[in-house]
Scaffold this motif. Structure first.
Motif, mmCIF file in Angstrom:
data_model
loop_
_atom_site.group_PDB
_atom_site.id
_atom_site.type_symbol
_atom_site.label_atom_id
_atom_site.label_comp_id
_atom_site.label_asym_id
_atom_site.label_seq_id
_atom_site.Cartn_x
_atom_site.Cartn_y
_atom_site.Cartn_z
ATOM 1 N N GLN A 56 41.643 39.718 43.526
ATOM 2 C CA GLN A 56 40.474 40.566 43.376
ATOM 3 C C GLN A 56 40.101 41.090 44.760
ATOM 4 N N TYR A 73 37.009 46.382 43.515
ATOM 5 C CA TYR A 73 38.080 47.270 43.067
ATOM 6 C C TYR A 73 38.727 46.787 41.781
ATOM 7 N N ASP A 74 38.434 45.574 41.428
ATOM 8 C CA ASP A 74 38.999 44.969 40.232
ATOM 9 C C ASP A 74 37.834 44.384 39.445
#
Length: 101
Positions: A56, A73-74
């Motif tokens: 992550q 971003y995840d």
């Protein structure tokens, strides 16, 4: 490497000795696109800090002057919230000691 980052990495390595360097990694970039492992990296020009934890990515980016944006971003896994919060706390503690330009 600058003193605040050395102290931050030392604390992270101590608290996350099983994960640091494997499941936990931090990259910092200054406004001249120099990474924290570059001898010319200047923490006073800090622009981005990216935290990689268990596949992550959390990014802390300077938005304008002394305003910052935190973005993932995840999708963060619920079971990782507590640890990510602790990691962010350590990172922000050391970043807040920097006299930014």
């Amino acid at each position: 490497m600058n003193e605040n980052f050395i102290n931050m990495y030392t604390e992270l390595n101590r608290k996350y000795s099983d994960d640091y360097g494997r499941d936990l990694r931090i990259d910092a970039i200054d406004r001249k696109d120099r990474y924290d492992n570059d001898e010319f990296f200047d923490e006073t020009l800090l622009d981005v800090v990216r935290i990689y934890y268990k596949q992550q990515t959390i990014s802390i980016e300077r938005y304008y002057e002394n305003n910052w944006e935190i973005e993932d971003y995840d999708y963060l896994k619920f079971e990782d919230f507590r640890e990510i919060g602790k990691i962010l706390s350590i990172v922000m503690k050391h970043i807040s000691r920097i006299e930014l330009d």
